[in-house]
Design a protein around this motif. Sequence first.
Motif, PDB file in Angstrom:
ATOM      1  N   MET A   1     -36.789 -32.015  17.234  1.00 21.09           N
ATOM      2  CA  MET A   1     -35.957 -33.216  17.115  1.00 21.09           C
ATOM      3  C   MET A   1     -36.060 -34.054  18.391  1.00 21.09           C
ATOM      4  O   MET A   1     -35.933 -33.508  19.488  1.00 21.09           O
ATOM      5  CB  MET A   1     -34.488 -32.787  16.916  1.00 21.09           C
ATOM      6  N   GLN A   2     -36.294 -35.339  18.226  1.00 20.96           N
ATOM      7  CA  GLN A   2     -36.260 -36.192  19.409  1.00 20.96           C
ATOM      8  C   GLN A   2     -34.857 -36.797  19.530  1.00 20.96           C
ATOM      9  O   GLN A   2     -34.290 -37.283  18.541  1.00 20.96           O
ATOM     10  CB  GLN A   2     -37.312 -37.294  19.323  1.00 20.96           C
ATOM     11  N   ILE A   3     -34.311 -36.738  20.732  1.00 19.53           N
ATOM     12  CA  ILE A   3     -32.954 -37.251  20.938  1.00 19.53           C
ATOM     13  C   ILE A   3     -33.042 -38.762  21.121  1.00 19.53           C
ATOM     14  O   ILE A   3     -33.844 -39.251  21.925  1.00 19.53           O
ATOM     15  CB  ILE A   3     -32.308 -36.581  22.164  1.00 19.53           C
ATOM     16  N   THR A   4     -32.229 -39.487  20.354  1.00 12.67           N
ATOM     17  CA  THR A   4     -32.226 -40.954  20.462  1.00 12.67           C
ATOM     18  C   THR A   4     -30.799 -41.432  20.719  1.00 12.67           C
ATOM     19  O   THR A   4     -29.837 -40.685  20.521  1.00 12.67           O
ATOM     20  CB  THR A   4     -32.732 -41.610  19.156  1.00 12.67           C
ATOM     21  N   GLY A   5     -30.679 -42.701  21.104  1.00 11.61           N
ATOM     22  CA  GLY A   5     -29.383 -43.273  21.448  1.00 11.61           C
ATOM     23  C   GLY A   5     -28.436 -43.381  20.267  1.00 11.61           C
ATOM     24  O   GLY A   5     -27.218 -43.443  20.443  1.00 11.61           O
ATOM     25  N   ASP A   6     -28.981 -43.395  19.048  1.00 14.26           N
ATOM     26  CA  ASP A   6     -28.125 -43.594  17.868  1.00 14.26           C
ATOM     27  C   ASP A   6     -27.494 -42.311  17.340  1.00 14.26           C
ATOM     28  O   ASP A   6     -26.592 -42.360  16.507  1.00 14.26           O
ATOM     29  CB  ASP A   6     -28.950 -44.209  16.718  1.00 14.26           C
ATOM     30  N   LEU A   7     -27.972 -41.175  17.818  1.00 14.39           N
ATOM     31  CA  LEU A   7     -27.388 -39.914  17.345  1.00 14.39           C
ATOM     32  C   LEU A   7     -26.007 -39.731  17.958  1.00 14.39           C
ATOM     33  O   LEU A   7     -25.720 -40.252  19.043  1.00 14.39           O
ATOM     34  CB  LEU A   7     -28.272 -38.731  17.773  1.00 14.39           C
ATOM     35  N   LYS A   8     -25.180 -38.960  17.258  1.00 14.73           N
ATOM     36  CA  LYS A   8     -23.869 -38.660  17.848  1.00 14.73           C
ATOM     37  C   LYS A   8     -24.069 -37.619  18.946  1.00 14.73           C
ATOM     38  O   LYS A   8     -24.785 -36.631  18.746  1.00 14.73           O
ATOM     39  CB  LYS A   8     -22.946 -38.080  16.773  1.00 14.73           C
ATOM     40  N   MET A   9     -23.384 -37.844  20.081  1.00 12.31           N
ATOM     41  CA  MET A   9     -23.550 -36.922  21.220  1.00 12.31           C
ATOM     42  C   MET A   9     -23.157 -35.501  20.818  1.00 12.31           C
ATOM     43  O   MET A   9     -23.824 -34.538  21.197  1.00 12.31           O
ATOM     44  CB  MET A   9     -22.723 -37.406  22.410  1.00 12.31           C
ATOM     45  N   VAL A  10     -22.092 -35.373  20.032  1.00 14.90           N
ATOM     46  CA  VAL A  10     -21.638 -34.031  19.662  1.00 14.90           C
ATOM     47  C   VAL A  10     -22.705 -33.303  18.837  1.00 14.90           C
ATOM     48  O   VAL A  10     -22.928 -32.095  19.012  1.00 14.90           O
ATOM     49  CB  VAL A  10     -20.253 -34.087  18.945  1.00 14.90           C
ATOM     50  N   ASP A  11     -23.429 -34.025  17.980  1.00 13.36           N
ATOM     51  CA  ASP A  11     -24.487 -33.403  17.165  1.00 13.36           C
ATOM     52  C   ASP A  11     -25.650 -32.953  18.051  1.00 13.36           C
ATOM     53  O   ASP A  11     -26.244 -31.897  17.821  1.00 13.36           O
ATOM     54  CB  ASP A  11     -25.011 -34.375  16.099  1.00 13.36           C
ATOM     55  N   VAL A  12     -25.964 -33.773  19.049  1.00 12.33           N
ATOM     56  CA  VAL A  12     -27.058 -33.427  19.968  1.00 12.33           C
ATOM     57  C   VAL A  12     -26.733 -32.110  20.683  1.00 12.33           C
ATOM     58  O   VAL A  12     -27.564 -31.208  20.765  1.00 12.33           O
ATOM     59  CB  VAL A  12     -27.283 -34.576  20.988  1.00 12.33           C
ATOM     60  N   VAL A  13     -25.484 -32.003  21.165  1.00 14.69           N
ATOM     61  CA  VAL A  13     -25.091 -30.796  21.905  1.00 14.69           C
ATOM     62  C   VAL A  13     -25.000 -29.578  20.967  1.00 14.69           C
ATOM     63  O   VAL A  13     -25.409 -28.476  21.331  1.00 14.69           O
ATOM     64  CB  VAL A  13     -23.753 -31.021  22.653  1.00 14.69           C
ATOM     65  N   LEU A  30     -16.847 -34.125  28.924  1.00 11.49           N
ATOM     66  CA  LEU A  30     -16.792 -33.816  27.485  1.00 11.49           C
ATOM     67  C   LEU A  30     -15.723 -34.700  26.820  1.00 11.49           C
ATOM     68  O   LEU A  30     -15.109 -35.521  27.480  1.00 11.49           O
ATOM     69  CB  LEU A  30     -16.460 -32.335  27.270  1.00 11.49           C
ATOM     70  N   GLY A  31     -15.514 -34.469  25.518  1.00 14.47           N
ATOM     71  CA  GLY A  31     -14.561 -35.317  24.781  1.00 14.47           C
ATOM     72  C   GLY A  31     -15.313 -36.491  24.200  1.00 14.47           C
ATOM     73  O   GLY A  31     -14.933 -37.658  24.379  1.00 14.47           O
ATOM     74  N   PHE A  32     -16.418 -36.188  23.490  1.00 14.39           N
ATOM     75  CA  PHE A  32     -17.314 -37.267  23.010  1.00 14.39           C
ATOM     76  C   PHE A  32     -16.755 -38.009  21.797  1.00 14.39           C
ATOM     77  O   PHE A  32     -17.217 -39.090  21.471  1.00 14.39           O
ATOM     78  CB  PHE A  32     -18.679 -36.671  22.607  1.00 14.39           C
ATOM     79  N   ARG A  33     -15.784 -37.415  21.111  1.00 12.94           N
ATOM     80  CA  ARG A  33     -15.286 -37.954  19.824  1.00 12.94           C
ATOM     81  C   ARG A  33     -16.462 -38.214  18.884  1.00 12.94           C
ATOM     82  O   ARG A  33     -17.364 -37.401  18.837  1.00 12.94           O
ATOM     83  CB  ARG A  33     -14.461 -39.211  20.047  1.00 12.94           C
ATOM     84  N   GLU A  34     -16.459 -39.370  18.213  1.00 17.35           N
ATOM     85  CA  GLU A  34     -17.555 -39.651  17.261  1.00 17.35           C
ATOM     86  C   GLU A  34     -18.609 -40.539  17.909  1.00 17.35           C
ATOM     87  O   GLU A  34     -19.424 -41.145  17.214  1.00 17.35           O
ATOM     88  CB  GLU A  34     -16.995 -40.339  16.002  1.00 17.35           C
ATOM     89  N   ARG A  35     -18.569 -40.645  19.238  1.00 16.71           N
ATOM     90  CA  ARG A  35     -19.446 -41.625  19.909  1.00 16.71           C
ATOM     91  C   ARG A  35     -20.914 -41.222  19.886  1.00 16.71           C
ATOM     92  O   ARG A  35     -21.251 -40.033  19.945  1.00 16.71           O
ATOM     93  CB  ARG A  35     -19.006 -41.820  21.360  1.00 16.71           C
ATOM     94  N   THR A  36     -21.768 -42.253  19.845  1.00 16.84           N
ATOM     95  CA  THR A  36     -23.209 -41.997  19.904  1.00 16.84           C
ATOM     96  C   THR A  36     -23.605 -41.726  21.354  1.00 16.84           C
ATOM     97  O   THR A  36     -22.834 -41.996  22.286  1.00 16.84           O
ATOM     98  CB  THR A  36     -24.014 -43.225  19.414  1.00 16.84           C
ATOM     99  N   VAL A  37     -24.849 -41.261  21.515  1.00 14.84           N
ATOM    100  CA  VAL A  37     -25.381 -41.005  22.862  1.00 14.84           C
ATOM    101  C   VAL A  37     -25.314 -42.300  23.678  1.00 14.84           C
ATOM    102  O   VAL A  37     -24.894 -42.307  24.845  1.00 14.84           O
ATOM    103  CB  VAL A  37     -26.846 -40.506  22.741  1.00 14.84           C
ATOM    104  N   LYS A  38     -25.699 -43.398  23.030  1.00 12.78           N
ATOM    105  CA  LYS A  38     -25.702 -44.690  23.726  1.00 12.78           C
ATOM    106  C   LYS A  38     -24.289 -45.078  24.192  1.00 12.78           C
ATOM    107  O   LYS A  38     -24.089 -45.491  25.333  1.00 12.78           O
ATOM    108  CB  LYS A  38     -26.229 -45.755  22.747  1.00 12.78           C
ATOM    109  N   GLU A  39     -23.306 -44.888  23.322  1.00 10.97           N
ATOM    110  CA  GLU A  39     -21.924 -45.243  23.685  1.00 10.97           C
ATOM    111  C   GLU A  39     -21.411 -44.357  24.819  1.00 10.97           C
ATOM    112  O   GLU A  39     -20.773 -44.847  25.757  1.00 10.97           O
ATOM    113  CB  GLU A  39     -21.012 -45.113  22.451  1.00 10.97           C
ATOM    114  N   VAL A  40     -21.707 -43.055  24.731  1.00  8.84           N
ATOM    115  CA  VAL A  40     -21.232 -42.136  25.788  1.00  8.84           C
ATOM    116  C   VAL A  40     -21.868 -42.518  27.123  1.00  8.84           C
ATOM    117  O   VAL A  40     -21.198 -42.551  28.167  1.00  8.84           O
ATOM    118  CB  VAL A  40     -21.540 -40.661  25.418  1.00  8.84           C
TER     119      VAL A  40
END
Length: 243
Positions: A1-13, A30-40
């Motif tokens: 899987m390539q990590i991109t800015g649009d994925l949710k940070m929690v899913d990546v982790v 921590l405390g990413f909520r539903e934010r994407t990698v880009k938003e975090v």
Amino acid sequence: MQITGDLKMVDVVQHDIQLLAVIQRLNIPLGFRERTVKEVCNINNVDLDFFLHIANSFHDKEFLDFKKFRNFPVDWIIQYLMNAHRCYVDYRIPEIERQIKNFEKQVDINEKNIALLLDFFRKYIREFNSHIEQEEKSVFPYILELSDILKSDNFDSPRRDKLPSISEFHDEHSSIEETLFDLKSILLKYLPPPVTNCLYNNLIFDIFRLERDLLDHAELEENVLYPLVKEMENELHSKQNLR
Ligand SMILES: [Fe+2]
Ligand SMILES: [Fe+2]
């Protein structure tokens, strides 16, 4: 899987828990909520591209290529490496030492074995600390000075000592890695099984995790930082020759 800015940070982790270390070293809480990698990254003032390059390099070794890091200030890589050093020196290594010391309280373990183990690990700590000290007091300041000189229009050579050669550096990393491997082998092969097996297993898991983490760290230093510094040195020499 390539990590991109649009994925949710929690899913990546959730997908690769090892990335928590990367996140911590970039000072992202921590405390990413539903934010994407880009938003975090935006909220925490972390450059999205830099995050994606570091995270993908750790997630998939194929991605680790120094040419991809050319566009980032070398200071960012150094800051990242220094944050990792703090984590090893202040937490991970003392935690392993504490677990070994804790065995002294276990009645079913031979005291002599524990003393030998502690002695072995403390030698490792000394070797490790002297490597970190060399990086922080001499290697990194040299690189930062080189980078400042290249940003200015005076092309003097850095006043600090040159870098140790990459092979010297590589040898030190290998020796540190081998010592941890040996420690794990001693535990697995020679210590009699105690009743509290869980404590032993926990220690071995922690050593294994540290070993893996240090391997990634050394790869970033050897395969990204060093080649970038060689390019910077070449750039400085050609500018000096043009004067
Ligand atoms: Fe380091
Ligand atoms: Fe190192």
